[in-house]
Design an enzyme around this catalytic site. Structure first.
Site, mmCIF file in Angstrom:
data_model
loop_
_atom_site.group_PDB
_atom_site.id
_atom_site.type_symbol
_atom_site.label_atom_id
_atom_site.label_comp_id
_atom_site.label_asym_id
_atom_site.label_seq_id
_atom_site.Cartn_x
_atom_site.Cartn_y
_atom_site.Cartn_z
ATOM 1 C CG ASP A 72 -47.933 -30.512 -49.340
ATOM 2 O OD1 ASP A 72 -46.802 -30.075 -49.040
ATOM 3 O OD2 ASP A 72 -48.118 -31.657 -49.793
ATOM 4 C CG HIS A 105 -38.128 -9.705 -28.815
ATOM 5 N ND1 HIS A 105 -39.193 -8.986 -29.293
ATOM 6 C CD2 HIS A 105 -38.360 -9.846 -27.484
ATOM 7 C CE1 HIS A 105 -40.023 -8.705 -28.292
ATOM 8 N NE2 HIS A 105 -39.540 -9.223 -27.187
ATOM 9 C CG ASP A 164 -37.025 -15.034 -22.053
ATOM 10 O OD1 ASP A 164 -37.842 -15.890 -21.662
ATOM 11 O OD2 ASP A 164 -37.340 -13.847 -22.258
ATOM 12 C CG ASP A 209 -41.892 -15.609 -20.213
ATOM 13 O OD1 ASP A 209 -40.695 -15.791 -20.497
ATOM 14 O OD2 ASP A 209 -42.502 -14.550 -20.468
ATOM 15 C CG HIS A 266 -37.936 -5.097 -20.850
ATOM 16 N ND1 HIS A 266 -38.311 -5.566 -19.610
ATOM 17 C CD2 HIS A 266 -36.656 -5.508 -21.034
ATOM 18 C CE1 HIS A 266 -37.307 -6.238 -19.077
ATOM 19 N NE2 HIS A 266 -36.272 -6.208 -19.911
ATOM 20 C CG HIS A 282 -45.764 -10.737 -20.040
ATOM 21 N ND1 HIS A 282 -46.076 -12.069 -20.019
ATOM 22 C CD2 HIS A 282 -44.411 -10.673 -20.221
ATOM 23 C CE1 HIS A 282 -44.966 -12.784 -20.207
ATOM 24 N NE2 HIS A 282 -43.937 -11.962 -20.313
ATOM 25 C CG HIS A 301 -46.438 -11.576 -24.261
ATOM 26 N ND1 HIS A 301 -45.800 -10.960 -25.290
ATOM 27 C CD2 HIS A 301 -45.454 -11.969 -23.408
ATOM 28 C CE1 HIS A 301 -44.481 -10.978 -25.075
ATOM 29 N NE2 HIS A 301 -44.256 -11.600 -23.938
ATOM 30 C CD GLU A 333 -40.544 -10.293 -18.701
ATOM 31 O OE1 GLU A 333 -39.577 -10.402 -19.473
ATOM 32 O OE2 GLU A 333 -41.692 -10.689 -18.956
ATOM 33 C CE1 TYR A 382 -31.928 -7.516 -21.217
ATOM 34 C CE2 TYR A 382 -33.068 -5.492 -20.559
ATOM 35 C CZ TYR A 382 -33.030 -6.877 -20.641
ATOM 36 O OH TYR A 382 -34.078 -7.614 -20.154
ATOM 37 N NE ARG A 388 -35.852 -11.139 -20.361
ATOM 38 C CZ ARG A 388 -35.225 -10.944 -21.491
ATOM 39 N NH1 ARG A 388 -34.604 -9.792 -21.713
ATOM 40 N NH2 ARG A 388 -35.173 -11.878 -22.428
ATOM 41 C CD GLU A 406 -39.770 -13.711 -18.225
ATOM 42 O OE1 GLU A 406 -38.912 -14.133 -19.016
ATOM 43 O OE2 GLU A 406 -40.890 -13.282 -18.589
HETATM 44 N N1 GLY Z 1 -40.220 -14.509 -23.340
HETATM 45 C C1 GLY Z 1 -41.025 -13.420 -23.669
HETATM 46 C C2 GLY Z 1 -41.093 -12.455 -22.587
HETATM 47 O O1 GLY Z 1 -40.343 -12.534 -21.640
HETATM 48 O O2 GLY Z 1 -41.953 -11.637 -22.562
HETATM 49 MN MN MN Z 2 -41.916 -12.564 -20.149
HETATM 50 MN MN MN Z 3 -39.363 -14.368 -21.089
#
Ligand code: GLY
Ligand code: MN
Ligand code: MN
Length: 464
Positions: free
Chosen positions: A62, A266, A283, A294, A376, A380, A387, A410, A414, A432, A434
């Site tokens: 619940d 991720h 991140d 982000d 990647h 975005h 996103h 970003e 890696y 990374r 970003e």
């Molecule tokens: N933190 C998710 C991305 O960078 O897309």
């Molecule tokens: Mn991102």
């Molecule tokens: Mn990110």
């Protein structure tokens, strides 16, 4: 702050604040009204748009997750409660905007807090008419019967689809008595998401707040990080700073990834120990008033980049800098991605991580050899969703940037220990960088500029 003698002016402050809040509230209400108007102007005659608030989701038994309204619903209404439905009927005399919501209920409110109720929905949320949600089934089919078209986010929630299917089927069953229902259903997303893609000044102000709070949390963590700390203690510091500044939720699960974990795109466990000599990739971004930040930074746990870390970091930074230089109106989204790919591939050849002796740069790009290290996209859209909504192509062509669009830039590299044929010195380096940007009339503004990006800036903050 005030001594006894200053108590008087404090009251003035409070009333000034009250007035400021009231004016802000009116301005924001106007903004939601403008959005509904803009959507209605795109709708055909005799049509109805319907949006459902997301139902609360069960965490276990619940216990529900903290309720967050659906972004489309919030964007048009500003209404934050569950069990609500918004209906727009452009050209409909007097009631172009109808809101169904929960009734006031003293008992329920004692447990769960205030409920707006239909009366206040009219007064505070600009509805022309508002009804209790339990009248939905009685009222909506009657409205639908009079319409030619329905605008609705088909397929976004099975329970809501079922509701809509039932209404439409019931209308079908009345055909013999002369009842005609809508002839066409249009996906509401294509209109609404195009609107959401370009941010208004009010949206930008909120987004800036989300990014600024997140930037401050990134700085704090960068400054306080030391070998032998745990990933989750950095997560705790980050989240604490955001909540302290009233951003009570993260826009997504933070990634606090030390060493090899930085090569898991991720990674969310955040359960490892941070080791001397390794990097940590963070991140993380908060949500403020439903807008997402982000941001990613990667820095040495002991405050000093080693030579291989430095070389790869400089390359990712160069890729990001080159992309940022291209962010301006009319640049195509594809150009951004291509710029990152070209810069990274060229750098990887120079570092001998890609074999440039038998392949040309363009061949390595064409055969996507960079994907072994950079797998990647360049970024975005960013907004109410991390996103965010909005298409990346129009009529099969990558779309051109326009002022007001917000997105992330970003790039990353890696090199996990199981990457084949790679010298050990590169192992466990995941980087990374970003940042969050908005396209301006002439170029772009980097909203997350407050977080150090260069090696000198990072080492200086980390060791301060
Ligand atoms: N933190 C998710 C991305 O960078 O897309
Ligand atoms: Mn991102
Ligand atoms: Mn990110």
């Amino acid at each position: 702050m005030a001594s006894g003698a200053e108590a008087g002016p404090q009251f003035v402050d409070i009333s000034v604040n009250y007035l400021k809040n009231y004016i802000l509230f009116r301005m924001i209400s106007k903004e939601f009204q403008k959005r509904r108007q803009a959507l209605m102007e795109q709708m055909e005659p005799d049509s109805l748009a319907i949006l459902f608030a997301t139902p609360p989701s069960i965490r276990n038994r619940d216990v529900t997750y903290f309720y967050r309204p659906d972004s489309d619903f919030y964007y048009l209404t500003g209404f934050k409660e569950p069990e609500a439905v918004a209906i727009l009927t452009p050209g409909h005399t007097k009631t172009e905007y109808t809101l169904f919501c929960r009734k006031r209920d003293e008992k329920k409110e004692r447990w769960e807090g205030p409920i707006t109720g239909p009366q206040e929905a009219i007064e505070h949320y600009g509805a022309d008419a508002a009804f209790p949600i339990n009248e939905l089934d009685k009222r909506v089919p009657k409205l639908l019967e009079r319409m030619q078209r329905v605008y609705y986010a088909v397929g976004s929630n099975p329970a809501l689809d079922q509701q809509m299917n039932t209404w439409l089927n019931n209308i079908r069953l009345k055909t013999r008595s002369g009842v005609q229902g809508p002839k066409e259903i249009r996906l509401l997303d294509q209109y609404l998401h195009e609107m959401r893609l370009k941010k208004s000044p009010t949206e930008l102000a909120t987004l800036r707040t989300a990014v600024t709070i997140s930037a401050q949390a990134h700085r704090l963590v960068m400054q306080n990080c030391n070998p032998e700390m745990t990933e989750y203690s950095l997560e705790a510091d980050f989240v604490h700073e955001c909540i302290r500044q009233k951003a009570k939720h993260q826009a997504y699960s933070p990634i606090i990834a030390g060493g090899n974990n930085g090569c898991i795109l991720h990674y969310e466990a955040n359960s490892g120990i941070l080791k001397d000599g390794e990097l940590v990739l963070i991140d993380a971004g908060c949500e403020y008033d439903y807008y997402a930040a982000d941001i990613t930074r990667t820095f040495p746990i002991n405050g000093h980049f080693s030579p291989p870390q430095r070389e790869l970091y400089e390359l990712v930074l160069e890729a990001q800098t080159e992309v940022l230089k291209k962010v301006k109106p009319n640049t195509s989204w594809r150009t951004l991605q291509q710029t990152a790919i070209r810069t990274i591939t060229k750098g990887l050849i120079e570092l001998k991580l890609l074999d440039g002796s038998t392949n040309t740069l363009s061949k390595l790009i064409k055969t996507k050899k960079y994907k072994k290290f950079y797998m990647h996209g360049i970024g975005h859209w960013l907004g109410l969703d991390v996103h965010d909504v909005g298409t990346y192509k129009i009529a099969k062509k990558w779309r051109a940037l326009e002022p007001g669009m917000c997105f992330t830039v970003e790039p990353g590299i890696y090199i996990s220990p199981d990457t084949p044929d790679i010298d050990k010195r590169w192992h466990g380096i995941g980087i990374r960088i970003e940042d969050d940007v908005v396209v301006t009339d002439k170029g772009c503004e980097v909203l997350s500029y407050q977080v150090p990006r260069t090696i000198d800036e990072i080492e200086s903050l980390a060791n301060s």
